[in-house]
Structure formats: structure tokens, C-alpha cells
Design a protein around this motif. Structure first.
Motif, PDB file in Angstrom:
ATOM      1  N   GLN B 130      37.261 -44.012 150.063  1.00  0.00           N
ATOM      2  CA  GLN B 130      37.525 -43.925 151.508  1.00  0.00           C
ATOM      3  C   GLN B 130      36.396 -44.628 152.280  1.00  0.00           C
ATOM      4  O   GLN B 130      36.654 -45.414 153.196  1.00  0.00           O
ATOM      5  N   THR B 131      35.156 -44.347 151.869  1.00  0.00           N
ATOM      6  CA  THR B 131      34.014 -44.979 152.530  1.00  0.00           C
ATOM      7  C   THR B 131      34.061 -46.492 152.327  1.00  0.00           C
ATOM      8  O   THR B 131      33.819 -47.269 153.269  1.00  0.00           O
ATOM      9  N   ALA B 132      34.371 -46.913 151.104  1.00  0.00           N
ATOM     10  CA  ALA B 132      34.467 -48.353 150.837  1.00  0.00           C
ATOM     11  C   ALA B 132      35.506 -49.001 151.747  1.00  0.00           C
ATOM     12  O   ALA B 132      35.258 -50.073 152.328  1.00  0.00           O
ATOM     13  N   MET B 133      36.650 -48.352 151.929  1.00  0.00           N
ATOM     14  CA  MET B 133      37.676 -48.915 152.805  1.00  0.00           C
ATOM     15  C   MET B 133      37.165 -49.001 154.248  1.00  0.00           C
ATOM     16  O   MET B 133      37.407 -49.992 154.939  1.00  0.00           O
ATOM     17  N   THR B 134      36.470 -47.965 154.678  1.00  0.00           N
ATOM     18  CA  THR B 134      35.928 -47.973 156.038  1.00  0.00           C
ATOM     19  C   THR B 134      34.981 -49.164 156.224  1.00  0.00           C
ATOM     20  O   THR B 134      35.022 -49.852 157.258  1.00  0.00           O
ATOM     21  N   LEU B 135      34.136 -49.397 155.216  1.00  0.00           N
ATOM     22  CA  LEU B 135      33.174 -50.503 155.319  1.00  0.00           C
ATOM     23  C   LEU B 135      33.906 -51.843 155.310  1.00  0.00           C
ATOM     24  O   LEU B 135      33.541 -52.770 156.051  1.00  0.00           O
ATOM     25  N   ILE B 136      34.948 -51.980 154.467  1.00  0.00           N
ATOM     26  CA  ILE B 136      35.719 -53.223 154.443  1.00  0.00           C
ATOM     27  C   ILE B 136      36.344 -53.485 155.816  1.00  0.00           C
ATOM     28  O   ILE B 136      36.320 -54.600 156.330  1.00  0.00           O
ATOM     29  N   ILE B 137      36.891 -52.413 156.399  1.00  0.00           N
ATOM     30  CA  ILE B 137      37.540 -52.574 157.712  1.00  0.00           C
ATOM     31  C   ILE B 137      36.528 -53.025 158.760  1.00  0.00           C
ATOM     32  O   ILE B 137      36.813 -53.865 159.605  1.00  0.00           O
ATOM     33  N   ARG B 138      35.318 -52.464 158.704  1.00  0.00           N
ATOM     34  CA  ARG B 138      34.277 -52.842 159.665  1.00  0.00           C
ATOM     35  C   ARG B 138      33.761 -54.254 159.424  1.00  0.00           C
ATOM     36  O   ARG B 138      33.398 -54.966 160.361  1.00  0.00           O
ATOM     37  N   PRO B 150      37.189 -50.763 164.801  1.00  0.00           N
ATOM     38  CA  PRO B 150      36.685 -49.554 164.139  1.00  0.00           C
ATOM     39  C   PRO B 150      35.382 -49.091 164.775  1.00  0.00           C
ATOM     40  O   PRO B 150      34.508 -49.899 165.070  1.00  0.00           O
ATOM     41  N   THR B 151      35.257 -47.782 164.952  1.00  0.00           N
ATOM     42  CA  THR B 151      34.048 -47.218 165.546  1.00  0.00           C
ATOM     43  C   THR B 151      33.025 -46.932 164.456  1.00  0.00           C
ATOM     44  O   THR B 151      33.391 -46.688 163.306  1.00  0.00           O
ATOM     45  N   PRO B 152      31.724 -46.944 164.798  1.00  0.00           N
ATOM     46  CA  PRO B 152      30.712 -46.590 163.796  1.00  0.00           C
ATOM     47  C   PRO B 152      30.892 -45.148 163.307  1.00  0.00           C
ATOM     48  O   PRO B 152      30.575 -44.838 162.162  1.00  0.00           O
ATOM     49  N   GLU B 153      31.441 -44.274 164.172  1.00  0.00           N
ATOM     50  CA  GLU B 153      31.638 -42.863 163.782  1.00  0.00           C
ATOM     51  C   GLU B 153      32.436 -42.753 162.480  1.00  0.00           C
ATOM     52  O   GLU B 153      32.159 -41.902 161.639  1.00  0.00           O
ATOM     53  N   LEU B 154      33.458 -43.608 162.333  1.00  0.00           N
ATOM     54  CA  LEU B 154      34.306 -43.586 161.148  1.00  0.00           C
ATOM     55  C   LEU B 154      33.488 -43.710 159.868  1.00  0.00           C
ATOM     56  O   LEU B 154      33.627 -42.899 158.939  1.00  0.00           O
ATOM     57  N   ALA B 155      32.649 -44.749 159.828  1.00  0.00           N
ATOM     58  CA  ALA B 155      31.843 -44.995 158.632  1.00  0.00           C
ATOM     59  C   ALA B 155      30.834 -43.876 158.433  1.00  0.00           C
ATOM     60  O   ALA B 155      30.624 -43.399 157.306  1.00  0.00           O
ATOM     61  N   ILE B 156      30.219 -43.418 159.516  1.00  0.00           N
ATOM     62  CA  ILE B 156      29.235 -42.335 159.412  1.00  0.00           C
ATOM     63  C   ILE B 156      29.878 -41.096 158.819  1.00  0.00           C
ATOM     64  O   ILE B 156      29.352 -40.476 157.884  1.00  0.00           O
ATOM     65  N   SER B 157      31.043 -40.736 159.355  1.00  0.00           N
ATOM     66  CA  SER B 157      31.708 -39.516 158.913  1.00  0.00           C
ATOM     67  C   SER B 157      32.083 -39.606 157.428  1.00  0.00           C
ATOM     68  O   SER B 157      31.870 -38.667 156.652  1.00  0.00           O
ATOM     69  N   SER B 158      32.622 -40.752 157.027  1.00  0.00           N
ATOM     70  CA  SER B 158      33.058 -40.900 155.645  1.00  0.00           C
ATOM     71  C   SER B 158      31.863 -40.951 154.693  1.00  0.00           C
ATOM     72  O   SER B 158      31.877 -40.330 153.622  1.00  0.00           O
ATOM     73  N   ALA B 159      30.817 -41.685 155.091  1.00  0.00           N
ATOM     74  CA  ALA B 159      29.649 -41.797 154.223  1.00  0.00           C
ATOM     75  C   ALA B 159      28.948 -40.446 154.075  1.00  0.00           C
ATOM     76  O   ALA B 159      28.487 -40.089 152.986  1.00  0.00           O
ATOM     77  N   THR B 160      28.888 -39.672 155.159  1.00  0.00           N
ATOM     78  CA  THR B 160      28.277 -38.343 155.091  1.00  0.00           C
ATOM     79  C   THR B 160      29.001 -37.472 154.065  1.00  0.00           C
ATOM     80  O   THR B 160      28.379 -36.833 153.203  1.00  0.00           O
ATOM     81  N   ALA B 161      30.335 -37.455 154.163  1.00  0.00           N
ATOM     82  CA  ALA B 161      31.114 -36.654 153.215  1.00  0.00           C
ATOM     83  C   ALA B 161      30.854 -37.115 151.782  1.00  0.00           C
ATOM     84  O   ALA B 161      30.694 -36.300 150.866  1.00  0.00           O
ATOM     85  N   THR B 162      30.794 -38.442 151.587  1.00  0.00           N
ATOM     86  CA  THR B 162      30.594 -38.972 150.233  1.00  0.00           C
ATOM     87  C   THR B 162      29.238 -38.564 149.676  1.00  0.00           C
ATOM     88  O   THR B 162      29.122 -38.141 148.515  1.00  0.00           O
ATOM     89  N   VAL B 163      28.183 -38.671 150.506  1.00  0.00           N
ATOM     90  CA  VAL B 163      26.843 -38.302 150.043  1.00  0.00           C
ATOM     91  C   VAL B 163      26.785 -36.813 149.732  1.00  0.00           C
ATOM     92  O   VAL B 163      26.251 -36.396 148.691  1.00  0.00           O
ATOM     93  N   LEU B 164      27.395 -35.992 150.594  1.00  0.00           N
ATOM     94  CA  LEU B 164      27.374 -34.543 150.333  1.00  0.00           C
ATOM     95  C   LEU B 164      28.159 -34.207 149.064  1.00  0.00           C
ATOM     96  O   LEU B 164      27.770 -33.307 148.302  1.00  0.00           O
ATOM     97  N   LEU B 165      29.254 -34.939 148.820  1.00  0.00           N
ATOM     98  CA  LEU B 165      30.020 -34.700 147.585  1.00  0.00           C
ATOM     99  C   LEU B 165      29.223 -35.119 146.355  1.00  0.00           C
ATOM    100  O   LEU B 165      29.283 -34.461 145.305  1.00  0.00           O
ATOM    101  N   ALA B 166      28.476 -36.222 146.479  1.00  0.00           N
ATOM    102  CA  ALA B 166      27.603 -36.637 145.376  1.00  0.00           C
ATOM    103  C   ALA B 166      26.580 -35.545 145.100  1.00  0.00           C
ATOM    104  O   ALA B 166      26.317 -35.177 143.943  1.00  0.00           O
ATOM    105  N   ALA B 167      25.994 -34.991 146.174  1.00  0.00           N
ATOM    106  CA  ALA B 167      25.022 -33.905 146.022  1.00  0.00           C
ATOM    107  C   ALA B 167      25.681 -32.694 145.364  1.00  0.00           C
ATOM    108  O   ALA B 167      25.129 -32.075 144.445  1.00  0.00           O
ATOM    109  N   ALA B 168      26.907 -32.364 145.815  1.00  0.00           N
ATOM    110  CA  ALA B 168      27.616 -31.211 145.233  1.00  0.00           C
ATOM    111  C   ALA B 168      27.863 -31.434 143.747  1.00  0.00           C
ATOM    112  O   ALA B 168      27.745 -30.518 142.935  1.00  0.00           O
ATOM    113  N   LEU B 169      28.200 -32.688 143.398  1.00  0.00           N
ATOM    114  CA  LEU B 169      28.461 -33.024 141.997  1.00  0.00           C
ATOM    115  C   LEU B 169      27.200 -32.828 141.163  1.00  0.00           C
ATOM    116  O   LEU B 169      27.235 -32.216 140.079  1.00  0.00           O
ATOM    117  N   VAL B 170      26.064 -33.316 141.676  1.00  0.00           N
ATOM    118  CA  VAL B 170      24.790 -33.170 140.963  1.00  0.00           C
ATOM    119  C   VAL B 170      24.430 -31.695 140.807  1.00  0.00           C
ATOM    120  O   VAL B 170      24.106 -31.223 139.710  1.00  0.00           O
TER     121      VAL B 170
END
Lengths: 206, 206, 206, 206
Positions: B130-138, B150-170
Motif C-alpha cells: 500500500q505504501t509503495a503504491m502511495t509513493l508511486i502515485i506521488r 495526492p496529499t502528503p498525508e496519504l504517504a505519511i499515514s500509510s508509511a506510519t502503519a507499515t513501520v508500526l506493523l514492522a515493529a509489531a512483527l519484530v
């Protein structure tokens, strides 16, 4: 956000979920067939010995189609979604997606307090969320269509069904013998709605 | 190619896949019912003795709806697809289609390192794509909508979720006892996003 | 008939069928889970002991998405359907709907002549019908879009894949040991297409 | 009601249901695979020992696609739905959703009076409701499209199929040995329709 909140994609997604939920209802019936074959039963037993499954299949089919029509009618008055509308729609979808589960429970088990409560409760949840969406559409000028404003009938019809389902739930839990025949309370919705509409028209003319 | 790359059909196809994936989640719950009946259990046991399945069903429902909304928000800014966007979307769909599999594993097995890793890992994959798609769109002016950039909020929101999920995975892999409660790290996404947005606005004003 | 033959609804229906077929692929994986649990296996065995199922799931996912993209590309050049196009599309849908069946056969059984023949044969059928549709679109002026006429690349690309799949089918049937690794012949499609396009351009310039 | 009765969403929902029903037909074939494996059968037995299931799968696939095309043709002449049209469409959808059930019964059991009656009866129900919808579209000026009025051919074609299916149902019930080969009566539909159209044209010219 400057983003358009046009509900087109939300509606399409909702339709797809409802279409799948209504079609999945047949799978437990399909699964009966090899089972009966394994026990060397005759073909006709897939129906004669599994009447509860067949009836609840039909009932849930009617319930889902009816709610889809109500959703369709309500969203004709939507020009943009809002966060509360999306959340209610997600809850509505959850209850629709869950419905095949209590349907199977009702089909397989003798009706007891839990079974009928679970089944009627799920339908009640769909109806309550449907009413909530109707109220959101009426209350929020940013959501309601201007060319095609929501009619009071919509809210009356949805609220009537919800109140009757709540009554059916109470009856079914209090008097387990009545079971999900309590749903026949819904037959009252037509006369109740008529009375409410007449009153409203009188009030509007006064 | 002179061909139009209008994303309409791609979006419809994506919606249909997501709608089916979210609705199929209920099938393992439906399958519990004849099983409990076979063991002469009571109806209520389909829930009381199968709570893990019910909870992971609900969790996966919320996860899929949430990602569908994120997809919807991101694609409002797309006027034409590109090959990288299509590939990321195909990967995103794969992870969504796979999700009922780890959902069932989490529901049926006691949580161990593999179970939670598989489940959180799949969700992480959806989020990363999802984050990759957001970055491609931007990044790609041929992809992004001009009227509705596309607004910067989109990428911020998606990247935040991805980083937190990576942390949850670890966390889940390092401390198996915490299991998929590690997903509660996602509750941090709202405050983290707020901080990031404020910083960005300050930077933009400076 | 004076009736419009606008392909919109045909395409939507096709997309819905493909979306469902691709999502149903996960169901056999989901069904593995309670089975492993019943045999008191560990959670990780749902993957480690069922690798063939996982690989064929992934392969069939890629195959279906690839054909959907090819269908999408071809139908961008359609302005009206014809009876032959509808019949080919119905056959194409049949082969897509059938695909989860050979997928499951390949996943569950050791590969033998029948297994790989059935699997590759089904994919070949999709590809052959795809090529037939491409040729119909090119040949029938009533079908092809005028603003956006079909390119020769479309037919070349589809025919190349079909010929390579026919070769893979022959190899797999003649040399069962090679099994469905014969599908790697498809990797030749990129270089073959390049050669064919270059030739065509040379011919067009001459 | 002042509300638009544009049939777009009704058609999309119908398409989604039909697409799912036609795709679910493959699931009983998929379920055969682990069963054959459990009995240590060879891979090829999934087809050779399960020919009835394969044939009824193909038959039901053709039936559903054929009715979808008929629905598509009929609704091209609809500009607004009415309550009778919605009710017939709901019944039509019910019969389509049910079809995988008799399909499985025919596949698993030896054909007897019940089996063929159930199968042909369900198809007859779809056809009868299809004819009813065609007649509603022709009869109600508020439903029929003005630019693209329904042709008499539509009603003739649908009514012919319905009458032949009724005949097939009677034959199959009266002579169980003929079983669902009675469906071959449908091959008469082309010549019957031709005769009827010629007569109608003669009558129109007279």
C-alpha cells in the motif's frame, strides 16, 4: 481533505459483498449432498431430512435481498459519504457477512434461546445500522443529495423494522418456545408504517 | 502504447477481489457448526468453544476493510495506471487473497512464533505494498491526478502503519508470549501521524 | 437487432467471475489448517508439509492475474461485442472457472502425465481462447474500436504465449519427468515477442 | 416516490450474484480431489470416476451463462425498474443461487424422479421468471426504454424456452428412464422460434 467523497465505489463494494454473502448461503445445502450419499440415503432426503436448513436458507435469502433493497433506496439520496456513514456501512457489511454463520446454526441445531437470539440478533444489528445510516443521511446536509433529498418515509420504514426486530428478539429470548416465529412480527411493519405516515402527513398539513 | 490507462476496470476488479476475500472469512465459522453438532455439543459452543476463530474473523474483517479504505483513498488520486502500480496492486491483491489462510491458522492453533509471524507478516505485506503504491502515485506525474493531486498525508499515514506493523512483527517474533497483541502498536498510528503532520506543516511554512 | 452491443456489462461480468476464481484459490489452503490440527501437527506444517499446494496456489494466482491483464488490454479495443466474441469469452470464462480444479489436483497428487497435462491444458485453453478473441477483435470492424484500434502487438503477444503453452503441453506429456516445469518455456515469450515485433516493424517500413 | 428507478445498480448486483453462482459450481469438483487422494486413488480418477459431476458442472455452467445472456438482452430495454420487475428479478436470482444445490444432487446421486425433477424444475423456474420479466418489460411503458423498445423476439425466445422446459420436466417425471436427457428438447427452441417469428412477421405484414 479536498478529495471527492462520491459514494460510487463504496456502493459497488457493498453490492459485491452482499452478492457474495447471499450466494454463499447455498454452500451448506450443497455440502449436505455428499453427506446423505455417504450414509446411503436417497436423493430426496437432501430436502426431506434437512428441511430446517432449506427454510433458513430461504429466510436468510429474503432477509439479505430485503436489506439490499433498503440500502439501495437509502443510498439514492447520498451524494457524498462521511466518516460516520462509512463506519455504519462497515458495521452493516459485517452483520451481512456474519449472517451465513447464524443461518447455519439455526439450520443445524434445534432452536434454543441461543440459536434464535443469535439469528434474530444479527438481523436486528443489520436493521439498526440501516436505520442509523438513514438518520445520518437525513441529518447531514453534506451527505444528502440536494436534487433528491431523503424522504421521511425512508427513516420511518427502517425504524419500524428495527423496533419490530427488537420486539421479536425480546419475545424469542423470553419465550424460547416461540423461537424465530417471532420474526412474523415483521408482518406488522406494513400497517405500522401506514399509521405513522398518515400521522406525519396530518402533522405536515396542520 | 497509445492505449488509455484509465484505472476504472483495475479498481473494479480490485474491489471484487477484496469483497470476496472479506466475505470468505466467514466460511471457517460456518464449518464449525456441523462439527459441533457431530460431537453432540450445544449450539452455543460454536462461539464459546471457538472464541479464537471468532476473534480472528473480526480482526481480519477490520484489517481488510481498513486496507480497502486506504486503497480507495489512494486511488482517488490516480488518473492512469503504470506497470509498477499494476504490479504492486497485484501483490497487494495476493496478500489480501492469502489473508484468510493465516486467519484460519491463528484461529485453529495456539499462537506460537510461526502463527503470529505468518499473520502479522501478511498484514505487513499488504501495508508495505500500500505504501509503495502511495509513493508511486506521488512520484509519477503520469499516474497522479492533476485536478486532485495526492496529499502528503496519504504517504505519511500509510508509511506510519507499515513501520508500526514492522515493529509489531519484530516484537511478536522476539517475544512470542506477546503474540498478536503486538498489533496494538497500531493504536500509536494516530498520535504518530499527528506529530509527523505538524512537523511537515511547520517545515512547509518555514 | 437494433440493440446496442456495448461491452460494458460483459466486461463487468467477466471481471466478477475472474475475481471470484482467483480468490477461491485460497480455499484449499484454508482447508489444510483444521486437517493438520486434527492430526496434532504443528502450525508450521500447514506450509512445510503442504508446499506443493502453496506453490500451485501462487502459480495459478499469477496465471489468472496475467490473463486478466491480457483480457483487459484486448477489450480496450472493443466497442461492440459480436456473437463469436461472446462465445469465446464464455469459453475463456469456463477455463478460468475450471482452473481451481486442476490447481487442486496438482497440489494434492504427485505430478504424473495426467496431472500436468490437465493443468497445462487448462491454461493452454485460456490462452488459445484469448488469442481467438484478439483475432476476432482485429478482424471484425464492427467489434474493433475506431478511436483506439487494436495493435498488432496484442495478437503477437497472445499467439506467442499460446504457442509456447502448446509446446509446454507437448513436452510435459512426452517427458513426464519434466512435469510442469515445462511452463518455464513461457519465459521465452519476451525474447520471442521482441523478435517478432522487430520483424513486423521492418516489414512495415519496407 | 420521486426517486429515480434507474436499473444500473440492480443490474450490477444481479451480475455479481450470477458470477458467484457460476464460479461456485467448481467447488464440488475441487472437493473431489482430497477425497480421491484419501482413498489412494490415482489422479485421473478425479475425472474418470466422477464423470457425472463433471458433466453436470458443464451443463449448469452453460445454463447459467445462457440465462445471464438472456437477462442481459432483456435489460437492455429497461429504463426504470418497477416493483413487479424487482420481485421477479429476486426470484430469478433465488433460482440461480439455488442451482448449485440440484447440480450437486444430480452429480452425486443416480438419476431418479426426484433428482431430475429438482434439477429441471429449478432451470424451469429461472426460465419462467425470465419470461415474466420480459412480459413486464413489454407491458409497462414506465419500465421499457423508449429509444430502445423491447422486441417481440425477446418474449418469443424466452417463452419458447420456458414451454420446452415445462415439457422436459413433464417427460422426465413421467418417464424417469429418460432422465435429464429430456433437456435435449431445448434443441427444438431454434426451429420453434423461427416458425413463430415467421408467423408473426406474416401477421404484421397482413
Amino acid at each position: 481533505m479536498a478529495v471527492s467523497k462520491e459514494p460510487h465505489r463504496l456502493i459497488l463494494f457493498t453490492d459485491a459483498v452482499v452478492a457474495i454473502a447471499v450466494t454463499l448461503l447455498v454452500l451448506p445445502l450443497v455440502d449436505i449432498v455428499p453427506e446423505v450419499a455417504k450414509e446411503h440415503g436417497e436423493a430426496i432426503e437432501v430436502i426431506t431430512k434437512h428441511q430446517p436448513e432449506v427454510w433458513t436458507f430461504l429466510l436468510s435469502f429474503v432477509v439479505i435481498i430485503r436489506f439490499w433493497l433498503a440500502h439501495h433506496r437509502a443510498y439514492q439520496h447520498v451524494r457524498a459519504y462521511s466518516t460516520p456513514l462509512i463506519l455504519c456501512n462497515a458495521g452493516w457489511l459485517l452483520a451481512i457477512v456474519v449472517l451465513p454463520f447464524p443461518t447455519e446454526v439455526v439450520g443445524v441445531f434445534q432452536s434454543d434461546r441461543f440459536t434464535t437470539g443469535f439469528y434474530i440478533g444479527t438481523i436486528f444489528a443489520v436493521s439498526a445500522l440501516q436505520t442509523a445510516m438513514t438518520l445520518i443521511i437525513r441529518a447531514d446536509a453534506a451527505v444528502a443529495s440536494e436534487e433528491n433529498p431523503p424522504t421521511p418515509e425512508l427513516a420511518i420504514s427502517s425504524a419500524t423494522a428495527t423496533v419490530l426486530l427488537a420486539a421479536a428478539l425480546v419475545v424469542a429470548l423470553a419465550l424460547p418456545a416461540i423461537s424465530y416465529w417471532a420474526l412474523f412480527l415483521l408482518l406488522l411493519s406494513a400497517p405500522v408504517e401506514q399509521v405513522l405516515r398518515r400521522r406525519q402527513r396530518v402533522a405536515a398539513e396542520a
